[in-house]
Structures are given as structure tokens and as C-alpha cells.
Design a protein around this motif. Sequence first.
Motif, PDB file in Angstrom:
ATOM      1  N   LEU A  97      -1.396  10.384  12.879  1.00  7.37           N
ATOM      2  CA  LEU A  97      -0.308  11.367  12.805  1.00  7.37           C
ATOM      3  C   LEU A  97       1.117  10.973  12.681  1.00  7.37           C
ATOM      4  N   ARG A  98       1.348  10.005  13.376  1.00  8.92           N
ATOM      5  CA  ARG A  98       2.507   8.950  13.390  1.00  8.92           C
ATOM      6  C   ARG A  98       3.153   8.521  11.938  1.00  8.92           C
ATOM      7  N   GLN A  99       2.167   7.720  11.335  1.00  5.23           N
ATOM      8  CA  GLN A  99       2.269   7.354  10.123  1.00  5.23           C
ATOM      9  C   GLN A  99       2.511   8.237   8.991  1.00  5.23           C
ATOM     10  N   GLY A 100       1.648   9.322   8.765  1.00  2.00           N
ATOM     11  CA  GLY A 100       1.472  10.396   7.790  1.00  2.00           C
ATOM     12  C   GLY A 100       2.995  11.085   8.126  1.00  2.00           C
ATOM     13  N   GLN A 105      -1.553   3.403   4.614  1.00  2.00           N
ATOM     14  CA  GLN A 105      -1.108   2.351   5.502  1.00  2.00           C
ATOM     15  C   GLN A 105      -1.943   2.060   6.924  1.00  2.00           C
ATOM     16  N   VAL A 106      -2.715   3.019   7.375  1.00  2.54           N
ATOM     17  CA  VAL A 106      -3.224   2.857   8.598  1.00  2.54           C
ATOM     18  C   VAL A 106      -4.457   1.946   8.625  1.00  2.54           C
ATOM     19  N   THR A 107      -4.923   1.775   7.204  1.00  5.89           N
ATOM     20  CA  THR A 107      -6.140   1.016   7.297  1.00  5.89           C
ATOM     21  C   THR A 107      -6.045  -0.284   7.721  1.00  5.89           C
ATOM     22  N   ILE A 119       0.731  -1.306  -0.068  1.00  7.79           N
ATOM     23  CA  ILE A 119      -0.151   0.069  -0.072  1.00  7.79           C
ATOM     24  C   ILE A 119       0.811   1.091   0.086  1.00  7.79           C
ATOM     25  N   LEU A 120       2.056   1.352   0.892  1.00  7.97           N
ATOM     26  CA  LEU A 120       2.772   2.464   0.847  1.00  7.97           C
ATOM     27  C   LEU A 120       3.520   2.753  -0.405  1.00  7.97           C
ATOM     28  N   LEU A 121       4.276   1.807  -1.007  1.00  8.84           N
ATOM     29  CA  LEU A 121       4.923   2.127  -2.245  1.00  8.84           C
ATOM     30  C   LEU A 121       3.965   2.463  -3.456  1.00  8.84           C
ATOM     31  N   PHE A 122       2.877   1.583  -3.490  1.00 11.77           N
ATOM     32  CA  PHE A 122       1.973   2.061  -4.719  1.00 11.77           C
ATOM     33  C   PHE A 122       1.216   3.343  -4.515  1.00 11.77           C
TER      34      PHE A 122
END
Length: 284
Positions: A160-163, A112-114, A78-81
Motif C-alpha cells: 500500500l505504501r509503495q504503490g 519494487q516490493v518483490t 525495477i521502478l524506472l523500467f
Amino acid sequence: MAPSKSSNPKDLVTGGVLQCIEAITLGLPFEVWKTHMGTYRSQGTMEAFRNIYQKGGVAAFWRGWQPKMVESFMKGGILLFSKEWAMKTARGLGMNDGPSGLIGGFFGGVAQVTIMGPCTFLVTAAVTGDGKVSTLEKAKTTWQSRGISGFYQGGTALVLRQGSNWASRQGFTDFIRDLLKSRHVGKDESTKNVKLSVAEEALSGIIGGALSTWNQPFEVARIEAQAAAAKGLPSRSFVQTVGAIVKENGVPGLFQGVLPRMGLCIYQTLFLVTIPYLLKPYGF
């Protein structure tokens, strides 16, 4: 300029594989270490390392690896795409690499959080628990007691962390890459076609990953919220969680575990930012 074409579907597989390799090697031990420190905030860096080892030997650093592998493959893809799509779109609108990296990284991190919510909850529960309850049992009891929402405790801090994580890792790395590229050309020459060496790409990722740990308070708040949820304690808002940490440990408590997390951030940046740049000439 028109926006670029959407990201390559192969990014879903490439990102998933890279994230799994990252996690099963050094990624998960760093994750366990910094999660332990975020929970037991009175322990020093090496004290926490020793305590983890005493709880289960070397295997204790890979506790919770089953949900972590599921999470890693899904969140890596999900992240790379998503970040590649957002970065290409931003560049197609005329943005430079730095700003497009910030936008793409933030977009990918939030996406990614989903799937990260449930998996990080189970990993945190495994790390902070007594080891008597299996991951499957914890998932079952959480579902029965709280439903799907029980797996997303600490969700605000996680977003907040992941973004900010991936906005910083991608953005800082691209900024350093631009600085290094500018050393290879004249003052007014374009750096568009400059190719960095493997060492220069790695250096960019290391610096970018290290600088991305500025958001450690979000991570400590996420750990606190999910650890409390795993113990069945009442949920608190992000502000309440941060306030409780400061009241108990002072402001330094918000930065507990920053050293192992720095190792994790550098390692993940190398795998999900630097290596994709190195693989692009080969069609990945």
C-alpha cells in the motif's frame, strides 16, 4: 492509438545507479530518522535525531547500509523500467501525463516490493535493534525461524505504501509540470512540445515529493509490523497493526516521522522522477 513500445532496458541500470546515489548520500539518513520515529512514536523530531546520534554518532544514520545498497540498485532499476513502460503504454492509449503518471507510478511501486520486503525488514531490524546483532546474523536467524515469509512481515502495508508512494510522486509531479507548461503557451495551445527549465523541473519534483507524504499511516504501520517481526513477536494483520498504533498513540501516532519522511520523499522524487526527465534528451 496503439500502445507504445516497451521501456528501454537501460532504465534498469539508470534507475539502479540513481537510487544508489540517492540512498548513500541523504536518502539513508532520512530513512533511518523516519524509521526511528515510526518505532519510538513518543519522541519528537529533533529528540529522535539526537537519540540516533547518541547511539552511534554520524555512522548511526547509515546503519544497515549494506542491504540498503543491494535494495537500492535492484528497486531503482525495477521502478524506472516498470513505471516508464506503464506510462508509455498509458500515453499510447491516449491518456494525459497526469493519469499516466499515477498508473505508471503505482505499477512501478508495487513491482519494487518483490525485492524491497527482505531489504526493508533488515534495515528496520538494524535501526530498531540494539546494534549487537549484525545484518547477516539477523538474516540467518530469520531464515531459520520463519523461512522466506519472515522477510515479508508487514507486506500489505509495504504494498500500500509503495504503490501509493510512486503513484503520488509521479502523478503529483506530472500534474505540477503540466501547470508550469501551461504558463508558457496560449490558452488553447498544446503543451506537448514545451520544455521546462531545470528549476521548473526541480520545483515540480519538490512539490510532488512533499505531497506524496499523505500516506504516512501506511509507512508507520509498515515500520511497526517489521519492527515487531524483527523482535520475534507474533505477526498481526494490517488492520490490527493500525489499531494498536492508534490505541497506544492516538491518530497522531500514524503521522509520526512525517517531517524526515517528507525530506526523503522529496529527495527520492528528484532522483527517480525529475532527473530521468532531465536525462531523456541525452538518450537515458
